[in-house]
Design an enzyme around this catalytic site. Sequence first.
Site, PDB file in Angstrom:
ATOM      1  CG  HIS A  95      28.062   9.825   0.483  1.00  0.00           C
ATOM      2  ND1 HIS A  95      29.396  10.115   0.608  1.00  0.00           N
ATOM      3  CD2 HIS A  95      27.421  11.020   0.519  1.00  0.00           C
ATOM      4  CE1 HIS A  95      29.561  11.425   0.719  1.00  0.00           C
ATOM      5  NE2 HIS A  95      28.383  12.011   0.656  1.00  0.00           N
ATOM      6  CG  HIS A  97      25.078  13.594  -0.498  1.00  0.00           C
ATOM      7  ND1 HIS A  97      25.571  13.740   0.775  1.00  0.00           N
ATOM      8  CD2 HIS A  97      23.728  13.507  -0.388  1.00  0.00           C
ATOM      9  CE1 HIS A  97      24.558  13.735   1.632  1.00  0.00           C
ATOM     10  NE2 HIS A  97      23.436  13.593   0.958  1.00  0.00           N
ATOM     11  CG  ASP A  99      29.381  16.446  -2.657  1.00  0.00           C
ATOM     12  OD1 ASP A  99      28.469  15.597  -2.538  1.00  0.00           O
ATOM     13  OD2 ASP A  99      29.927  16.989  -1.681  1.00  0.00           O
ATOM     14  CG  HIS A 100      30.945  12.456  -2.665  1.00  0.00           C
ATOM     15  ND1 HIS A 100      32.245  12.867  -2.452  1.00  0.00           N
ATOM     16  CD2 HIS A 100      30.186  13.128  -1.755  1.00  0.00           C
ATOM     17  CE1 HIS A 100      32.274  13.732  -1.451  1.00  0.00           C
ATOM     18  NE2 HIS A 100      31.036  13.906  -1.007  1.00  0.00           N
ATOM     19  CG  HIS A 171      27.016  12.203   5.047  1.00  0.00           C
ATOM     20  ND1 HIS A 171      27.021  13.517   5.457  1.00  0.00           N
ATOM     21  CD2 HIS A 171      27.230  12.230   3.709  1.00  0.00           C
ATOM     22  CE1 HIS A 171      27.242  14.298   4.406  1.00  0.00           C
ATOM     23  NE2 HIS A 171      27.368  13.547   3.327  1.00  0.00           N
ATOM     24  CE1 TYR A 202      22.360  16.083   5.613  1.00  0.00           C
ATOM     25  CE2 TYR A 202      22.845  14.122   6.873  1.00  0.00           C
ATOM     26  CZ  TYR A 202      22.930  14.828   5.702  1.00  0.00           C
ATOM     27  OH  TYR A 202      23.580  14.279   4.620  1.00  0.00           O
ATOM     28  CG  HIS A 236      34.442  16.417   1.062  1.00  0.00           C
ATOM     29  ND1 HIS A 236      34.142  16.965  -0.176  1.00  0.00           N
ATOM     30  CD2 HIS A 236      33.268  16.033   1.590  1.00  0.00           C
ATOM     31  CE1 HIS A 236      32.832  16.908  -0.374  1.00  0.00           C
ATOM     32  NE2 HIS A 236      32.281  16.343   0.679  1.00  0.00           N
TER      33      HIS A 236
HETATM   34 ZN   LIG Z   1      27.664  13.931   1.286  1.00  0.00          ZN
END
Ligand SMILES: [Zn+2]
Length: 292
Positions: A95, A97, A99-100, A171, A202, A236
């Site tokens: 996805h 975000h 951090d990815h 997410h 959220y 993660h």
């Molecule tokens: Zn995420």
Amino acid sequence: MLRAFAFLCTLILLLPAVAEYAPANAKWNQPVPPFRIADNLYYVGAEGVASYLIITPAGDILIDTGFRETVPLVEASIRKLGFRVSEVRILLISHGHFDHAGGVAAMKAATHARLLVSPAEAPMLEHGDKDDFAWGDKYAYPPVKPDGLLKDGQPVTLGGVALTPHFTPGHTKGCTTWTMTVHDRGQLRHVVFACSLSTPDYQVVNNPKYPNMQNDLAASFATMRALPCDIFLAAHPWEFELDRKRAALAADPNAGQNPFVDPAGYRAYIDRSEAALQERVAQQTKAARGGS
Ligand SMILES: [Zn+2]
């Protein structure tokens, strides 16, 4: 002198353009040794953000790049395994975000790989996750233009390897769970790269920026439950106990069963995520009614 001044100006202009990863996430970006999970599937991520390398005779596939700052670690891991960064032909993400996917622009520049994403996630990449429905511009990263859009359930193929995207939104609006098969210790194994199912901070109930979040998540739980899973992986490492399984694999590389075979862990991940969502919905519903 003039050139040095121009360089300094460029630096100053560039610096505020992209956010550093939050200090709380710095530990996620520590290097860890890369290793083979099974067959042609390798872990090349950092301590807290996963990246997966799939080797094929026609070039390689990379899923997730981590933060912008993780890219050099992923590249070093690929090289350490004896592979070439330039052999990455296809870039995929769980996805969008930071951090990815924060490193996708840099990784794409380094590899010239084709970036394929779900239609719902494409705008997120193109904007570098500005105006995120939960976090605004807080975790913006260098934007990148996808080269193609995925179709739900239609495999991406390269060199005889097929990776199938399953859209599991919630997410993020285009969160994508990937599946493939590998041969491990004489058996065909179903691999699931589960997209995140969490709803961190959220507003799940009545979110004007994502009104369908709850329905999307409900559908995603059902989609994930329907997937056959032997080898459970996620975005993660702690979501699938990577440390424990890696240690077990290193301690006994020829054990009868690969420690990453963990269908129960996969079901537990979905159950845990669904319970956490129900709790959040209950809290927010209660708060919306004035706590009564
Ligand atoms: Zn995420």
